[in-house]
Design an enzyme around this catalytic site. Structure first.
Site, short mmCIF file in Angstrom:
data_model
loop_
_atom_site.label_atom_id
_atom_site.label_comp_id
_atom_site.label_asym_id
_atom_site.label_seq_id
_atom_site.Cartn_x
_atom_site.Cartn_y
_atom_site.Cartn_z
CB SER A 149 8.66 11.55 -3.38
OG SER A 149 8.07 10.87 -4.46
CG ASP A 194 9.39 5.69 -8.11
OD1 ASP A 194 8.57 4.81 -7.77
OD2 ASP A 194 10.46 5.90 -7.50
CG ASP A 210 7.52 4.30 -3.63
OD1 ASP A 210 7.91 3.44 -4.43
OD2 ASP A 210 8.16 5.34 -3.38
CG ASP A 224 8.24 0.64 -7.06
OD1 ASP A 224 8.14 -0.11 -8.06
OD2 ASP A 224 9.18 1.43 -6.88
MG LIG Z 1 9.60 3.49 -6.10
#
Ligand SMILES: [Mg+2]
Length: 333
Positions: free
Chosen positions: A57, A81, A83, A137
């Protein structure tokens, strides 16, 4: 009939990842990159040095501010969150592809002491968790002969291309579709916090559903409602409960491992969202209409409408809608 376009766009301002937050997350990403680079430099030969690429995102500008949570000591947690892909690129005449397990172990070791919490070994990534609640992540990719493969702990090496996905979305999106994806994510955030039995589709999956079923309209409330309706119709068709990945591995049904209860929970929550969007539309009082969505779906980040009826406002409506529709937001505003 209450038009909640104004309330929706105010809601968007509240949930949209702010520029300062974005900078903070970028700094965190830069920091972990430095850490991982150093570990590989100190411990592995030159042909096994990683490259990095953002994904998810963050690259599509659809990220949201999470609803603040409290930990056991009363500290506020903001569960952003992020990535961040780690790439190992094979040079000609070289084969450095290790087992999935080996790459996961190396990346794990490289970030083991990066924060006070131990990283988490996930199926598709190593997750680094920070004390303020955000996490990064780290999925691991191996690239050879223009093929990119993800180190997947249960499936082995699988073809995957996260860049292709965000480029797909960025090519088809407009500012309203970005906002609609944020509304879905804010809905997921609120519903999951208030019912720990609910496990919604991921942000990635909601993005695909929103993009594939997007209905454009001058008003965000209508565009969102009609998009929800279309998703509801599609998913309830016989054998229609699926969500096909639009890019490599193209056509994969990302709902393949949903349990019956996860599926049914999502379908019924989606239906109640649709029903309440209808009820909000049919209520002519802005306050009452907004309360339906605040109380049942978005929480108090969704603004309270004015305590007046639609008729009183209809003269100004054309003006404000006109203004909204001629200011398309630039990419990544
Ligand atoms: Mg993630």
């Amino acid at each position: 009939m209450a038009v909640l376009h104004k309330e929706f766009t105010e809601f968007n301002k509240k949930i949209r990842l702010s520029e300062s937050r974005r900078e903070m997350l970028k700094a965190s990403r830069k920091d972990i990159k430095r850490k991982i680079r150093k570990w590989f430099k100190d411990n592995k030969p030159t042909e096994l040095q990683p490259k990095f690429h953002g994904q998810g995102s963050f690259e599509m500008f659809t990220g949201i501010n999470p609803i603040p949570m409290k930990d056991d000591d009363g500290n506020t947690l903001l569960k952003f969150d992020l990535d961040f892909g780690i790439y190992f690129i094979e040079k000609e005449e070289e084969d450095n592809k290790q087992t999935v397990e080996t790459w996961h172990n190396w990346v794990y070791q490289s970030v083991e002491d990066h924060t006070s919490k131990k990283p988490v070994r996930k199926t598709t990534c190593i997750r680094v968790i920070y004390s303020d609640g955000h996490h990064i992540d780290l999925p691991i990719y191996y690239k050879h002969d223009d093929i990119i493969e993800l180190a997947h702990k249960s499936k082995g090496w699988i073809e995957s291309d996260p860049k292709e996905f965000y480029e797909w979305f960025n090519n088809i999106k407009n500012a309203q579709l970005e906002r609609i994806v944020r509304y879905f994510k804010a809905w997921k955030n609120y519903k999951e916090i208030n019912n720990s039995n609910l496990k919604f589709p991921s942000g990635f999956e909601l993005t695909i559903l929103a993009a594939n079923n997007y209905v454009e309209d001058d008003n965000d409330d209508k565009a969102f409602r009609e998009t929800v309706r279309k998703i509801d119709t599609e998913l309830n068709k016989p054998n229609g409960f699926k969500c096909l990945r639009p890019t490599t591995p193209k056509g994969e049904d990302v709902f393949y491992n949903y349990t019956i209860s996860r599926k049914n929970n999502f379908l019924s929550t989606l239906k109640s969202l649709l029903n309440d969007l209808e009820r909000a539309k049919d209520d002519k009082n802005f306050k009452k209409a907004s309360e339906i969505l605040r109380n049942n779906h978005f929480g108090d980040r969704f603004p309270l409408g004015a305590d007046k009826d639609e008729e009183e406002k209809s003269n100004n409506l054309g003006k404000s809608l006109g203004a909204a529709s001629i200011t398309p937001k630039p990419y990544g505003y």
